[in-house]
Design an enzyme around this catalytic site. Sequence first.
Site, PDB file in Angstrom:
ATOM      1  N   LYS A  11      37.809  37.422  45.109  1.00 43.43           N
ATOM      2  CA  LYS A  11      38.027  38.140  44.551  1.00 43.43           C
ATOM      3  C   LYS A  11      37.948  39.834  45.131  1.00 43.43           C
ATOM      4  O   LYS A  11      37.491  40.025  46.348  1.00 43.43           O
ATOM      5  CB  LYS A  11      37.005  38.037  43.655  1.00 43.43           C
ATOM      6  CG  LYS A  11      36.958  36.867  43.038  1.00 43.43           C
ATOM      7  CD  LYS A  11      35.440  36.532  41.637  1.00 43.43           C
ATOM      8  CE  LYS A  11      35.863  35.424  40.888  1.00 43.43           C
ATOM      9  NZ  LYS A  11      34.481  35.238  40.132  1.00 43.43           N
ATOM     10  N   TYR A  51      42.848  33.421  33.629  1.00 47.87           N
ATOM     11  CA  TYR A  51      41.592  33.142  33.193  1.00 47.87           C
ATOM     12  C   TYR A  51      41.877  33.186  31.869  1.00 47.87           C
ATOM     13  O   TYR A  51      40.840  32.534  30.961  1.00 47.87           O
ATOM     14  CB  TYR A  51      40.559  34.318  33.726  1.00 47.87           C
ATOM     15  CG  TYR A  51      39.862  34.138  34.270  1.00 47.87           C
ATOM     16  CD1 TYR A  51      39.235  33.076  34.867  1.00 47.87           C
ATOM     17  CD2 TYR A  51      40.365  35.094  35.342  1.00 47.87           C
ATOM     18  CE1 TYR A  51      38.598  33.137  36.381  1.00 47.87           C
ATOM     19  CE2 TYR A  51      39.666  35.102  36.851  1.00 47.87           C
ATOM     20  CZ  TYR A  51      39.143  33.916  37.212  1.00 47.87           C
ATOM     21  OH  TYR A  51      38.215  34.107  37.885  1.00 47.87           O
ATOM     22  N   ASN A 114      31.271  38.320  41.913  1.00 43.47           N
ATOM     23  CA  ASN A 114      31.498  36.685  42.321  1.00 43.47           C
ATOM     24  C   ASN A 114      31.381  36.351  43.604  1.00 43.47           C
ATOM     25  O   ASN A 114      32.033  35.688  43.807  1.00 43.47           O
ATOM     26  CB  ASN A 114      30.092  35.864  41.945  1.00 43.47           C
ATOM     27  CG  ASN A 114      32.130  35.219  40.867  1.00 43.47           C
ATOM     28  OD1 ASN A 114      32.644  35.862  40.744  1.00 43.47           O
ATOM     29  ND2 ASN A 114      31.758  34.637  40.073  1.00 43.47           N
TER      30      ASN A 114
HETATM   31  P1  RTP Z   1      35.514  31.130  38.845  1.00 42.72           P
HETATM   32  O1  RTP Z   1      36.515  30.836  37.527  1.00 42.72           O
HETATM   33  O2  RTP Z   1      35.572  32.412  38.966  1.00 42.72           O
HETATM   34  O3  RTP Z   1      35.369  30.064  39.699  1.00 42.72           O
HETATM   35  O4  RTP Z   1      33.727  31.381  38.619  1.00 42.72           O
HETATM   36  P2  RTP Z   1      32.842  29.696  37.626  1.00 42.72           P
HETATM   37  O5  RTP Z   1      34.284  28.926  37.683  1.00 42.72           O
HETATM   38  O6  RTP Z   1      31.836  29.353  37.877  1.00 42.72           O
HETATM   39  O7  RTP Z   1      33.001  30.509  36.493  1.00 42.72           O
HETATM   40  P3  RTP Z   1      33.174  30.170  34.923  1.00 42.72           P
HETATM   41  O8  RTP Z   1      32.849  30.226  34.493  1.00 42.72           O
HETATM   42  O9  RTP Z   1      34.651  29.766  34.789  1.00 42.72           O
HETATM   43  O10 RTP Z   1      33.496  31.565  34.573  1.00 42.72           O
HETATM   44  C1  RTP Z   1      34.661  32.808  35.008  1.00 42.72           C
HETATM   45  C2  RTP Z   1      33.909  34.454  35.340  1.00 42.72           C
HETATM   46  O11 RTP Z   1      33.738  34.623  34.386  1.00 42.72           O
HETATM   47  C3  RTP Z   1      32.797  35.497  34.474  1.00 42.72           C
HETATM   48  N1  RTP Z   1      31.624  35.143  34.109  1.00 42.72           N
HETATM   49  N2  RTP Z   1      30.577  35.918  33.478  1.00 42.72           N
HETATM   50  N3  RTP Z   1      28.114  36.577  31.786  1.00 42.72           N
HETATM   51  C4  RTP Z   1      28.577  35.666  31.961  1.00 42.72           C
HETATM   52  O12 RTP Z   1      27.631  35.099  30.946  1.00 42.72           O
HETATM   53  C5  RTP Z   1      29.289  34.582  32.349  1.00 42.72           C
HETATM   54  N4  RTP Z   1      29.987  33.793  32.378  1.00 42.72           N
HETATM   55  C6  RTP Z   1      31.436  33.766  33.726  1.00 42.72           C
HETATM   56  C7  RTP Z   1      32.590  35.033  36.339  1.00 42.72           C
HETATM   57  O13 RTP Z   1      32.510  36.686  37.245  1.00 42.72           O
HETATM   58  C8  RTP Z   1      32.918  34.007  36.398  1.00 42.72           C
HETATM   59  O14 RTP Z   1      33.330  33.609  38.129  1.00 42.72           O
HETATM   60 MG    MG Z   2      36.153  28.805  36.647  1.00 44.63          MG
END
Ligand code: RTP
Ligand code: MG
Length: 142
Positions: A11, A51, A114
Amino acid sequence: MGVQRTLSIVKPDAVSKNVIGEIYSRFEKAGLRIVAAKMLRLSREQAEGFYAEHKGRPFFPALVDFMTSGPVTVQVLEGEGAVLQNRELMGATNPKEAAAGTIRADFAESIDANAVHGSDSEESAAREIAFFFSTSELCERV
Ligand code: RTP
Ligand code: MG
């Protein structure tokens, strides 16, 4: 589980910190092979499409702002159980909760910035790989 492919993104925060190579090294040391890679700056349309599952969530606008804030690298990782293995290397979404030694624990600042993305299932991986790469761009590695 067998050999899988998964989509990874370094990122904008991690590209800005100049740690692309250190993150690639984590993948290689874990036995994952990079079978496709490129650098690009996502348009808002691309970030929203990538996304799309999060559209309507409160964090969605900030996520799109962040993902378009600078260049990213996108890469396809291949290996035994690659989807889960990459998620384990990444650590928890919130770096404050990420296990020691994971990419997010070592390189990420916040839940927004992140450091890395990784596909969360084989189905997501297939969609996300096709989002960025044509079949002819995926290289056979021996
Ligand atoms: P990614 O898709 O980027 O690999 O991250 P992840 O699976 O660990 O998390 P996801 O639930 O898919 O969320 C995508 C990105 O959105 C942001 N986020 N912010 N403030 C919040 O509660 C929140 N939740 C998610 C994070 O930057 C996350 O990487
Ligand atoms: Mg994710």
